[in-house]
Scaffold this motif. Structure first.
Motif, PDB file in Angstrom:
ATOM      1  N   CYS A 145       0.808  -1.229   0.000  1.00  0.00           N
ATOM      2  CA  CYS A 145       0.000   0.000   0.000  1.00  0.00           C
ATOM      3  C   CYS A 145       0.838   1.274   0.000  1.00  0.00           C
ATOM      4  O   CYS A 145       0.384   2.330   0.477  1.00  0.00           O
ATOM      5  CB  CYS A 145      -0.986   0.014   1.164  1.00  0.00           C
ATOM      6  SG  CYS A 145      -2.181  -1.337   1.112  1.00  0.00           S
ATOM      7  N   VAL A 172      -5.466   3.231   4.679  1.00  0.00           N
ATOM      8  CA  VAL A 172      -4.419   2.317   5.141  1.00  0.00           C
ATOM      9  C   VAL A 172      -3.283   3.023   5.868  1.00  0.00           C
ATOM     10  O   VAL A 172      -2.357   2.376   6.359  1.00  0.00           O
ATOM     11  CB  VAL A 172      -3.855   1.487   3.970  1.00  0.00           C
ATOM     12  CG1 VAL A 172      -4.925   0.563   3.409  1.00  0.00           C
ATOM     13  CG2 VAL A 172      -3.278   2.381   2.881  1.00  0.00           C
ATOM     14  N   GLY A 308      -1.480  -3.111   4.728  1.00  0.00           N
ATOM     15  CA  GLY A 308      -0.622  -1.930   4.746  1.00  0.00           C
ATOM     16  C   GLY A 308       0.676  -2.206   5.465  1.00  0.00           C
ATOM     17  O   GLY A 308       0.998  -3.350   5.804  1.00  0.00           O
ATOM     18  N   CYS A 320      -5.875  -0.567   8.731  1.00  0.00           N
ATOM     19  CA  CYS A 320      -6.915  -1.219   7.946  1.00  0.00           C
ATOM     20  C   CYS A 320      -6.850  -2.716   8.234  1.00  0.00           C
ATOM     21  O   CYS A 320      -5.820  -3.354   7.977  1.00  0.00           O
ATOM     22  CB  CYS A 320      -6.669  -0.922   6.469  1.00  0.00           C
ATOM     23  SG  CYS A 320      -7.840  -1.663   5.321  1.00  0.00           S
TER      24      CYS A 320
END
Length: 386
Positions: A145, A172, A308, A320
């Motif tokens: 991410c 994230v 993430g 997240c």
């Protein structure tokens, strides 16, 4: 035991809302508000409520408040007070500013957005592209991410006019190297258009250091009231033709892009919010939040999957999660029953969720500076019980 010199009780004592039994990990959707912000809003409505530009006392007080709000905005963003713009929300401001910028764009011009973005920095460009025949291209992210800068370089062209990107992901928690992205945008002759909504509560903003041509944030994400705040580089604000009524002023520059009467009481709350954050200080907020984030990551149960970065480097303390076999909504409901406020869904970060293969979204835990280590431990214990 915290190793950061931070008087959390002094902070929390300024928030009547924090006397609730609910532990607030919902900050990414809007933080709680210190009492001084509430008092400033109420005081304006009691003592100064009037439209601007009049010769009488309450109107003069309103004019003074607007000027003070612009100065506070300049201080918050490290820009000229004239370059500050207020509006109903970040989304509203972004639609207005993209429309103004769009007057200079031609069919076939290209806009780059990213898969990290909140949709408020994507859909305004998609709608403008629909109306003007522009091309919107998406810059991809890595599996962890983080933004794929190589993909950004590949997508830049001599037709790129704007690169729109987030300072931090609201979904994230990834922090983008905003200066590096701005440099790439400027090398291509494009504008650097920054969504700083999610970053603003977690670190100081300096628009010049970030290389931003336009930057937008939301005071209600940093302990202020519900309104939007934007910076636009003076040369652009001078050049762009705004959508506005004819009698509205052309000075200060930012006022050209403010439609109708401002929410003056919310400007009073904004000034108080800036004063509150300055009282706490990012020099203590940043390490304290980092410590709480490290505590959360270290104690995350194996039943929870983190989407993430697995460490605090390169992120803010927004997490997240997929919680066992539970749907995001079911997990959030169970946590709410146990006294923990978290969000579920996509939080308008549609592209991130699509990239992660999460059609129902995820659970979002957001830590801000008024959270405590005890609250983090309690949340971890609740997650481990699922």
């Amino acid at each position: 035991m915290s190793t950061v010199a931070f008087d959390i009780e002094a902070v929390r004592s300024r928030f009547s809302a924090l006397r609730s039994r609910l532990a607030f990990f919902d900050g990414p959707g809007g933080t709680q508000v210190p009492d001084e912000v509430i008092d400033a809003i109420a005081a304006y409505l009691r003592e100064s409520n009037a439209n601007s530009g009049g010769a009488f006392e309450t109107s003069r007080r309103t004019d003074a408040l607007i000027a003070a709000a612009r100065l506070a905005a300049g201080e918050w963003l490290c820009c000229s007070a004239d370059e500050a713009i207020f509006g109903a929300s970040m989304t509203t401001l972004n639609f207005a500013l993209t429309r103004a910028a769009g007057r200079e764009l031609e069919e076939g011009d290209e806009i780059l957005v990213t898969r990290l973005d909140h949709d408020a920095n994507i859909s305004p460009w998609l709608e403008l592209a629909h109306d003007k025949g522009l091309v919107v291209r998406f810059v991809d992210i890595h599996d962890d991410c983080t933004l794929d800068l190589d993909d950004l370089r590949r997508r830049l062209s001599d037709r790129t006019r704007v690169v729109a990107y987030p300072w931090a992901s609201n979904a994230v928690g990834t922090v983008t190297d905003v200066t590096a992205v701005a440099e790439l945008a400027h090398e291509a002759g494009a504008l650097a258009w920054v969504d700083a909504v999610h970053y603003a509560p977690h670190g100081p903003i300096d628009v010049a250091a970030a290389g931003a041509d336009v930057l937008i944030c939301s005071p209600y994400k940093f302990c202020g009231p519900h309104l939007g705040l934007a910076f636009g580089r003076a040369e652009l604000l001078e050049r762009w033709r705004p959508y506005k009524v004819r009698p509205s002023p052309d000075r200060p520059l930012g006022a050209r892009f403010e439609t109708g009467t401002l929410a003056h009481e919310l400007l009073a709350g904004f000034v108080a919010a800036v004063g509150y954050v300055e009282w706490v200080g990012f020099e203590t907020i940043v390490p304290y939040e980092r410590e709480l984030g490290m505590r959360f990551l270290a104690g995350l149960p194996k039943s929870c999957r983190l989407h993430g970065l697995p460490e605090m480097e390169g992120r803010v303390p927004t997490f997240c999660l997929t919680v066992g076999e539970l749907s995001p909504d079911a997990a959030a409901e169970r946590l709410a029953e146990r006294g923990f406020a978290v969000w579920s869904g996509d939080y308008y970060a549609v592209e991130v969720m699509n990239r992660l293969g999460l059609p129902d979204g995820a659970v979002r835990v957001g830590i801000v500076h008024y959270n405590t280590a005890e609250e983090v431990d309690g949340l971890l214990e609740a997650l481990a019980a699922f």
